[in-house]
Design a protein around this motif. Structure first.
Motif, mmCIF file in Angstrom:
data_model
loop_
_atom_site.group_PDB
_atom_site.id
_atom_site.type_symbol
_atom_site.label_atom_id
_atom_site.label_comp_id
_atom_site.label_asym_id
_atom_site.label_seq_id
_atom_site.Cartn_x
_atom_site.Cartn_y
_atom_site.Cartn_z
ATOM 1 N N PHE A 37 0.832 -1.202 0.000
ATOM 2 C CA PHE A 37 0.000 0.000 0.000
ATOM 3 C C PHE A 37 0.865 1.250 0.000
ATOM 4 O O PHE A 37 0.491 2.284 -0.557
ATOM 5 C CB PHE A 37 -0.918 0.000 1.224
ATOM 6 N N ASN A 38 2.022 1.147 0.624
ATOM 7 C CA ASN A 38 2.957 2.277 0.664
ATOM 8 C C ASN A 38 3.346 2.677 -0.760
ATOM 9 O O ASN A 38 3.380 3.863 -1.105
ATOM 10 C CB ASN A 38 4.193 1.905 1.478
ATOM 11 N N GLN A 39 3.606 1.654 -1.609
ATOM 12 C CA GLN A 39 3.973 1.917 -3.005
ATOM 13 C C GLN A 39 2.779 2.455 -3.807
ATOM 14 O O GLN A 39 2.976 3.146 -4.812
ATOM 15 C CB GLN A 39 4.484 0.633 -3.659
ATOM 16 N N LEU A 40 1.575 2.157 -3.344
ATOM 17 C CA LEU A 40 0.371 2.615 -4.035
ATOM 18 C C LEU A 40 -0.069 3.995 -3.570
ATOM 19 O O LEU A 40 -1.094 4.504 -4.017
ATOM 20 C CB LEU A 40 -0.775 1.613 -3.815
ATOM 21 N N GLY A 41 0.716 4.593 -2.653
ATOM 22 C CA GLY A 41 0.428 5.959 -2.252
ATOM 23 C C GLY A 41 -0.161 6.107 -0.870
ATOM 24 O O GLY A 41 -0.559 7.210 -0.478
ATOM 25 N N PHE A 42 -0.221 5.018 -0.101
ATOM 26 C CA PHE A 42 -0.733 5.074 1.267
ATOM 27 C C PHE A 42 0.449 4.943 2.226
ATOM 28 O O PHE A 42 0.849 3.832 2.588
ATOM 29 C CB PHE A 42 -1.768 3.974 1.498
ATOM 30 N N LYS A 43 1.030 6.059 2.551
ATOM 31 C CA LYS A 43 2.291 6.074 3.295
ATOM 32 C C LYS A 43 2.149 5.426 4.659
ATOM 33 O O LYS A 43 1.179 5.645 5.392
ATOM 34 C CB LYS A 43 2.789 7.515 3.453
ATOM 35 N N GLY A 44 3.173 4.626 4.999
ATOM 36 C CA GLY A 44 3.216 4.000 6.300
ATOM 37 C C GLY A 44 2.548 2.641 6.370
ATOM 38 O O GLY A 44 2.546 1.992 7.427
ATOM 39 N N PHE A 45 1.941 2.153 5.241
ATOM 40 C CA PHE A 45 1.268 0.845 5.246
ATOM 41 C C PHE A 45 2.018 -0.122 4.333
ATOM 42 O O PHE A 45 2.061 0.062 3.117
ATOM 43 C CB PHE A 45 -0.181 0.990 4.773
ATOM 44 N N ASN A 46 2.596 -1.138 4.958
ATOM 45 C CA ASN A 46 3.362 -2.122 4.187
ATOM 46 C C ASN A 46 2.574 -3.395 3.876
ATOM 47 O O ASN A 46 3.132 -4.368 3.381
ATOM 48 C CB ASN A 46 4.644 -2.479 4.943
ATOM 49 N N ASP A 47 1.265 -3.404 4.184
ATOM 50 C CA ASP A 47 0.418 -4.543 3.823
ATOM 51 C C ASP A 47 0.368 -4.679 2.303
ATOM 52 O O ASP A 47 0.468 -3.692 1.569
ATOM 53 C CB ASP A 47 -1.004 -4.336 4.360
ATOM 54 N N LYS A 48 0.192 -5.917 1.840
ATOM 55 C CA LYS A 48 0.188 -6.195 0.398
ATOM 56 C C LYS A 48 -1.171 -6.763 -0.026
ATOM 57 O O LYS A 48 -1.496 -7.910 0.292
ATOM 58 C CB LYS A 48 1.303 -7.193 0.055
ATOM 59 N N PRO A 49 -1.973 -5.953 -0.715
ATOM 60 C CA PRO A 49 -3.284 -6.442 -1.137
ATOM 61 C C PRO A 49 -3.174 -7.461 -2.267
ATOM 62 O O PRO A 49 -2.193 -7.470 -3.014
ATOM 63 C CB PRO A 49 -3.994 -5.167 -1.618
ATOM 64 N N ASP A 50 -4.200 -8.321 -2.413
ATOM 65 C CA ASP A 50 -4.214 -9.290 -3.513
ATOM 66 C C ASP A 50 -4.590 -8.631 -4.834
ATOM 67 O O ASP A 50 -4.189 -9.089 -5.904
ATOM 68 C CB ASP A 50 -5.207 -10.414 -3.206
ATOM 69 N N GLY A 51 -5.413 -7.590 -4.765
ATOM 70 C CA GLY A 51 -5.812 -6.892 -5.986
ATOM 71 C C GLY A 51 -6.313 -5.509 -5.648
ATOM 72 O O GLY A 51 -6.831 -5.275 -4.549
ATOM 73 N N TRP A 52 -6.182 -4.569 -6.604
ATOM 74 C CA TRP A 52 -6.573 -3.197 -6.329
ATOM 75 C C TRP A 52 -6.981 -2.470 -7.606
ATOM 76 O O TRP A 52 -6.504 -2.752 -8.697
ATOM 77 C CB TRP A 52 -5.429 -2.433 -5.649
ATOM 78 N N TYR A 53 -7.926 -1.554 -7.433
ATOM 79 C CA TYR A 53 -8.346 -0.643 -8.492
ATOM 80 C C TYR A 53 -8.487 0.709 -7.836
ATOM 81 O O TYR A 53 -9.407 0.949 -7.043
ATOM 82 C CB TYR A 53 -9.679 -1.096 -9.110
ATOM 83 N N LEU A 54 -7.544 1.617 -8.129
ATOM 84 C CA LEU A 54 -7.449 2.887 -7.418
ATOM 85 C C LEU A 54 -7.399 4.045 -8.413
ATOM 86 O O LEU A 54 -6.340 4.342 -8.986
ATOM 87 C CB LEU A 54 -6.199 2.903 -6.530
#
Length: 594
Positions: free
Chosen positions: A37-54
């Protein structure tokens, strides 16, 4: 030994179905357990989603996908909590979120963390984005539009024939639904307006004509409609505006079979309770009740062998679409093309049924202009994979009600459940006991006596085709009230929202075969009765009744006029302190003798 898809395999298939593998402008989308999530623009969250549409716009809808292997139960709280944690993360930016929990077989959809009922299979992402569309239907607006259209056609366009008004309106709706753009011909006069409907209607039928030549009857009947040449352009424009308004409602994701077309046909049919072909139009809530009564699902193939304007089929389609998740699902096209079968004998009403189906872009290739009393229709029924029958056939003997019911039961597959709305005593009066030699009458549900304006009291008769009755008894019950109330100029409506609970109660009654609340359930011996038996009121006589009979007899024997007696009695009470009954009778006798 069962082989289950792994979580990686489920995630890969979900990526293709959701179309997360495609590139789109102004959107981040994808699958995998590498991106944080950090790489997707949500700073401070290192959780890894299975799929995303943002989407780049945080006002748009965001989707989070959580996948599990096929052998995992997605109803487990730990998996729901995992999905919710990811939804909470994206909710820091997005107010509209869709969470998808998927194991390759089962699916759970959460709209802003609320579990909602959707398609039972995974759909392309656009289906889930559309869940936030606001397409609420204004029923009162549809009523007013339909009434105005009917009045325009009747009094300004001069179309006196009820069914011609309906067909003209339905044809215009078909044109608008097939991209005819009626708006563009406003202010162009009468002939371009009428010709536009004809030309677009003819073009819209081309692809369907290859599979069903009889669909041309719609075009033929449209050509036969006679009307005044309308000089007032405002009347033409008002008609077009009404058609566009109704078309938008039919196209709404919130359309559910009764909101638009039920209102539309109810308004027109208000002027004629019964058609020339002996039809009584089925209220939509009863159509839906019969759908649930027979446990129809989207997997069934449903027949109405006297389909009229197609209202039963349209309601069935609406319920099926709702079951699979709506008009935008993969299953929707299969339902529209392959699940609905109808027969109609009356030429004009068949044309109306074709138009009705075309408005919804469905079912037109499975409509036949045949007579269910004849062998050709029987062969057609036999050739189709019918699994359920829902019908409200014409009731009169001259229209062959008995033959229609018999032919349907004899030509569907063994074990097919068939529900017919018929007058309460129809099976007995028309001596239809012979049906039970081949078929089983399972139950009779007597319907409210004020259901039809024509004053006909009816019941639903449920048969199982191809299995003799033998010694089996028939379950019967009486739904005395459906909760609907009459609204001026709009028929009967569920204005107090009572029907849902009433329907649920009676579906439970027929499942458990006991009516605990009203005590109406019966078990009938079919050798004695083929209708619900209303209990006879107990005969009671009171002392007052006895005295009245004696007094009437005395008056009769003494040739005393009752009205004169009452008048004299009233005068004596008003003007004399005391009065003797014997003296009053004597006076009246003396007057008669004189």
């Amino acid at each position: 030994m069962s082989i289950f898809k792994t979580e990686d395999e489920v995630r890969d298939s979900a990526k293709i179905i959701l179309q997360f593998d495609k590139k789109e402008k102004n959107v981040q989308q994808g699958t995998g357990q590498i991106t944080t999530f950090n790489q997707l623009g949500f700073k401070g969250f290192n959780d890894k989603p299975d799929g995303w549409y943002l989407p780049d716009s945080t006002f748009d809808v965001a989707i989070i996908l959580e996948t599990k292997s096929e052998d995992k139960d997605i109803a487990k709280q730990e998996f729901i909590d995992e999905l919710f944690k990811n939804i909470d993360i994206i909710s820091s930016k997005y107010n509209k979120t869709i969470g998808i929990l998927y194991n390759g077989q089962d699916i759970a959809i959460y709209k802003n963390k609320q579990l909602i009922k959707t398609a039972k299979t995974l759909q392309p992402k656009q289906y889930y984005l559309d869940l936030f569309k606001d397409n609420n239907i204004d029923k009162n607006k549809i009523y007013s539009l339909t009434k105005r259209i009917n009045d325009l056609l009747h009094f300004k366009f001069g179309i006196k024939n009820l069914y011609h008004r309906m067909i003209f309106t339905a044809s215009a709706l078909v044109v608008e639904r097939f991209g005819g753009n009626l708006e563009a011909i406003k202010n162009n006069g009468f002939r371009p307006f009428r010709n536009k409907i004809y030309d677009t209607l003819a073009k819209s039928l081309e692809e369907h004509r290859q599979q069903n030549l009889k669909i041309d009857i719609l075009l033929e009947v449209y050509s036969e409609i006679r009307m005044n040449v309308v000089e007032n352009q405002d009347d033409i424009n008002e008609f077009i505006d009404g058609i566009i308004g109704i078309s938008h409602s039919v196209n709404s994701d919130n359309w559910n079979g009764e909101d638009v077309m039920g209102i539309f046909f109810n308004e027109f049919n208000r002027y004629k309770k019964k058609s020339e072909s002996g039809q009584v139009f089925t209220p939509e809530h009863i159509s839906s009740f019969m759908y649930d009564l027979l446990e129809v699902s989207y997997a069934d193939n449903v027949l109405d062998a006297t389909c009229g304007s197609g209202s039963f089929l349209v309601k069935t389609m609406a319920n099926m679409l709702q079951e699979v998740g709506g008009n935008n699902t993969k299953e929707a096209e299969n339902i529209k093309q392959n699940k609905l079968f109808g027969i109609e004998f009356d030429r004009e009403i068949f044309a109306l049924a074709c138009a009705n189906m075309l408005i919804h872009k469905d079912g037109k290739t499975n409509l036949e202009h045949l007579d269910t009393r004849e062998a050709k229709a029987c062969e057609w029924i036999k050739s189709k994979p019918i699994t359920k029958v829902l019908m409200n056939p014409p009731y009169e003997r001259k229209y062959g009600c008995k033959k229609i019911v018999e032919n349907v039961l004899n030509n569907v597959s063994v074990g097919t459940k068939c529900a017919f709305i018929l007058p309460d005593k129809k099976l007995e009066k028309d001596k239809m006991h012979s049906l039970l030699k081949k078929h089983t009458l399972e139950m009779i549900i007597k319907l409210p006596e004020n259901l039809f304006d024509a004053g006909i009291t009816t019941s639903i008769f449920v048969f199982e085709a191809g299995k003799p009755q033998k010694d089996k008894k028939v379950f019967a019950c009486y739904m005395e009230d459906d909760g609907l109330e009459r609204v001026k100029n709009q028929g009967r409506h569920d204005i107090k929202n009572r029907w849902s609970d009433i329907e649920r109660y009676w579906l439970d009654v027929v499942t458990r075969k006991v009516d605990e609340q009203y005590q109406t359930h019966q078990w009938l011996d079919p050798k004695e009765h083929l209708s619900y038996q209303k209990p006879q009121q107990e005969f009671e006589i009171y002392e007052e009744d006895f005295k009245k009979v004696i007094l009437d007899y005395i008056f009769f024997e003494n040739k005393i006029d009752v009205k004169e007696f009452n008048d004299k009695l009233l005068n004596r009470v008003l003007y004399q302190a005391e009065i003797s009954d014997d003296k009053l009778v004597l006076d009246l006798q003396r007057g008669n003798d004189e």
